[in-house]
Design a protein around this motif. Structure first.
Motif, PDB file in Angstrom:
ATOM      1  N   HIS A  81      47.021  81.304  61.509  1.00 17.46           N
ATOM      2  CA  HIS A  81      47.008  81.767  60.127  1.00 17.46           C
ATOM      3  C   HIS A  81      47.359  80.660  59.136  1.00 17.46           C
ATOM      4  CE1 HIS A  81      46.888  84.465  56.823  1.00 17.46           C
ATOM      5  NE2 HIS A  81      48.176  84.353  56.556  1.00 17.46           N
ATOM      6  N   ILE A  82      48.361  79.840  59.429  1.00 23.60           N
ATOM      7  CA  ILE A  82      48.718  78.801  58.465  1.00 23.60           C
ATOM      8  C   ILE A  82      47.633  77.730  58.379  1.00 23.60           C
ATOM      9  CG2 ILE A  82      51.186  79.238  58.716  1.00 23.60           C
ATOM     10  CD1 ILE A  82      51.415  76.612  60.279  1.00 23.60           C
ATOM     11  N   THR A  83      46.913  77.507  59.474  1.00 24.81           N
ATOM     12  CA  THR A  83      45.776  76.574  59.413  1.00 24.81           C
ATOM     13  C   THR A  83      44.720  77.105  58.460  1.00 24.81           C
ATOM     14  OG1 THR A  83      46.170  75.809  61.677  1.00 24.81           O
ATOM     15  CG2 THR A  83      43.972  75.438  60.760  1.00 24.81           C
ATOM     16  N   HIS A  84      44.452  78.406  58.538  1.00 18.72           N
ATOM     17  CA  HIS A  84      43.491  79.039  57.638  1.00 18.72           C
ATOM     18  C   HIS A  84      43.980  78.974  56.193  1.00 18.72           C
ATOM     19  CE1 HIS A  84      40.808  82.796  56.762  1.00 18.72           C
ATOM     20  NE2 HIS A  84      40.216  81.669  56.424  1.00 18.72           N
ATOM     21  N   LEU A  85      45.240  79.301  55.971  1.00 21.02           N
ATOM     22  CA  LEU A  85      45.800  79.250  54.622  1.00 21.02           C
ATOM     23  C   LEU A  85      45.718  77.848  54.036  1.00 21.02           C
ATOM     24  CD1 LEU A  85      49.051  81.433  54.857  1.00 21.02           C
ATOM     25  CD2 LEU A  85      46.931  82.003  53.677  1.00 21.02           C
ATOM     26  N   SER A  86      46.091  76.865  54.807  1.00 20.10           N
ATOM     27  CA  SER A  86      46.074  75.491  54.332  1.00 20.10           C
ATOM     28  C   SER A  86      44.677  75.080  53.894  1.00 20.10           C
ATOM     29  CB  SER A  86      46.584  74.553  55.427  1.00 20.10           C
ATOM     30  OG  SER A  86      46.618  73.220  54.978  1.00 20.10           O
ATOM     31  N   HIS A 111      46.300  72.870  50.596  1.00 21.61           N
ATOM     32  CA  HIS A 111      47.703  72.501  50.467  1.00 21.61           C
ATOM     33  C   HIS A 111      48.265  72.288  51.871  1.00 21.61           C
ATOM     34  CE1 HIS A 111      51.455  72.330  48.130  1.00 21.61           C
ATOM     35  NE2 HIS A 111      52.022  72.848  49.208  1.00 21.61           N
ATOM     36  N   PRO A 112      49.069  71.227  52.078  1.00 30.93           N
ATOM     37  CA  PRO A 112      49.552  70.925  53.437  1.00 30.93           C
ATOM     38  C   PRO A 112      50.601  71.911  53.942  1.00 30.93           C
ATOM     39  CG  PRO A 112      50.473  69.390  51.838  1.00 30.93           C
ATOM     40  CD  PRO A 112      49.454  70.198  51.102  1.00 30.93           C
ATOM     41  N   ILE A 113      50.367  72.445  55.155  1.00 29.10           N
ATOM     42  CA  ILE A 113      51.321  73.314  55.852  1.00 29.10           C
ATOM     43  C   ILE A 113      51.410  72.834  57.293  1.00 29.10           C
ATOM     44  CG2 ILE A 113      51.986  75.675  56.413  1.00 29.10           C
ATOM     45  CD1 ILE A 113      49.956  76.674  54.396  1.00 29.10           C
TER      46      ILE A 113
END
Length: 259
Positions: free
Chosen positions: A80-85, A90-92
């Motif tokens: 999910h955070i890869t998708h959000l980033s 924005h870097p996550i």
């Protein structure tokens, strides 16, 4: 990518749904502006805020596992955070210690939930936990930049309601700066009446709006409207809005759950 047998374990265990809506009113410019206003510029439990709040610095994630299935939870969060980033540009990233983190995600049990809410969010937050399946909170500085956030997911409770994936997706997305739930925004994970476990096309557009280079933390509703109107016109012309439902499914969770 997970082995095939693990995909079936996911589907049986998590009981997740993703429904594409045939109602495309959300693609209208006025609807998109209003949806952003409701989700980004309002607070679920407070009338304070009413300004843009977002991360300006890189997001560093620490997972605190107080239950089993560590690799399962880590994989779901990573997807999910890869998708959000990608959506936010924005870097996550994950970090190796809690001291390095500005976003902490706690996987725990229901019996310990209230205690951990009090520790991370303060004793007053315990008063609003009833009826919730999982909880999140973020803190901003004087410029309304999000500086830190925390999420608590009681895994046994989330699984009992078939909402483990929903908790991961919704709570992490909300602490990006979209904190409010609203029945006026549909289809969206921010609407409790929407059968969405994953981000909808509308949700993807809201994230892109929030992290548009033209916006900044602290902007009011009056400040953001001219920029949003211009951005949405550009999206109408280049097809971004029309293909939003298709494009959102580029995330790894979608094929994992059979979409």
């Amino acid at each position: 990518m997970f082995p095939l047998y693990r995909r079936f374990v996911f589907l049986a265990l998590l009981n997740c749904t993703f429904a594409a809506s045939a109602d495309y009113r959300w693609q209208q410019p006025s609807y998109l502006v209003q949806a952003f206003t409701q989700v980004a510029l309002r607070n679920e439990y407070s009338q304070q805020g009413r300004v843009v709040r977002r991360w300006e610095k890189p997001i560093r994630v620490w997972l605190d596992h107080k239950v089993g299935d560590k690799s399962l939870h880590a994989d779901l969060v990573r997807m999910h955070i890869t998708h959000l980033s990608s959506l936010m540009q924005h870097p996550i990233s994950f970090v190796s210690s809690p001291e390095q983190a500005n976003l902490k995600i706690v996987f725990t049990q229901q019996r310990d939930w209230a205690e951990q809410i009090g520790q991370l969010f303060g004793e007053k937050a315990i008063n609003v936990m009833h009826g919730a399946v999982c909880m999140a909170n973020f803190r901003v500085n004087s410029r309304y930049e999000i500086e830190s956030a925390a999420i608590i997911i009681p895994v046994d409770q989330a699984r009992m309601h078939g909402k483990l994936v929903t908790c991961i997706v919704e709570e992490i997305t909300q602490v990006m700066g979209l904190p409010n739930d609203s029945e006026a925004v549909y289809p969206s994970i921010f609407n409790d009446k929407t059968p969405e476990s994953l981000l909808s096309g509308l949700d993807g557009l809201l994230l892109k709006m929030l992290y548009s280079p033209e916006l900044r933390s602290g902007m009011t509703e009056r400040d953001v409207k001219p920029f949003l109107n211009k951005l949405i016109r550009n999206w109408q012309n280049d097809g971004t809005i029309k293909t939003a439902n298709r494009d959102i499914r580029s995330g790894e969770l979608y094929p994992l759950l059979g979409y």
